[in-house]
Scaffold this motif. Sequence first.
Motif, short mmCIF file in Angstrom:
data_model
loop_
_atom_site.label_atom_id
_atom_site.label_comp_id
_atom_site.label_asym_id
_atom_site.label_seq_id
_atom_site.Cartn_x
_atom_site.Cartn_y
_atom_site.Cartn_z
N SER A 88 2.50 23.46 35.69
CA SER A 88 1.61 24.57 35.33
C SER A 88 2.38 25.64 34.57
O SER A 88 3.58 25.78 34.74
CB SER A 88 1.04 25.24 36.59
N ASP A 90 1.90 29.99 33.40
CA ASP A 90 1.08 31.18 33.63
C ASP A 90 1.15 32.10 32.42
O ASP A 90 1.84 31.80 31.45
CB ASP A 90 1.49 31.90 34.93
N LYS A 91 0.47 33.23 32.50
CA LYS A 91 0.36 34.15 31.37
C LYS A 91 1.69 34.76 30.96
O LYS A 91 1.84 35.24 29.84
CB LYS A 91 -0.65 35.25 31.66
N ASP A 105 -4.49 25.97 33.68
CA ASP A 105 -3.04 26.23 33.60
C ASP A 105 -2.22 24.94 33.56
O ASP A 105 -1.04 24.97 33.24
CB ASP A 105 -2.58 27.06 34.79
#
Length: 135
Positions: A88, A90-91, A105
């Motif tokens: 995954s 993330d931002k 994600d």
Amino acid sequence: MSASVTANGDSADRRTSITNSDAVTSTTLRWQIGLLHQSGKFLTAEQFGFKLNISGTLLKKRQIWSLYPDPQQQNLFSLKSNLSKFLSTDKDGNVTCESDDIGEDEKFILEFNDNPAENKWALRSEKYGFYLQGD
């Protein structure tokens, strides 16, 4: 670890199999690959705490990732470790391997280098646009 690891088609273990027993889809074309960093080491999924590092010098069980195509979009893929967890982002560009399911994600776009002599691939987060590459 910032978001990125480059997949090298030459060094990858490119076994292909069809499986009906996988929970991702009922019939899935699954490639097993190694993600090779520019340092020459492979992305490794650690057994304890589902941590990631770039330490593998050979393709062994912890360095092999299953590449699952998205059934809805041809160029989207998810990567599953040997621990049955999905990669995954993330931002903030962080990469983890703790997800049991595929969400936004966990989807990556597989891009190919235009130079056929290099035969390299790149993985980019579909949601955030980050390329996988390790520090």
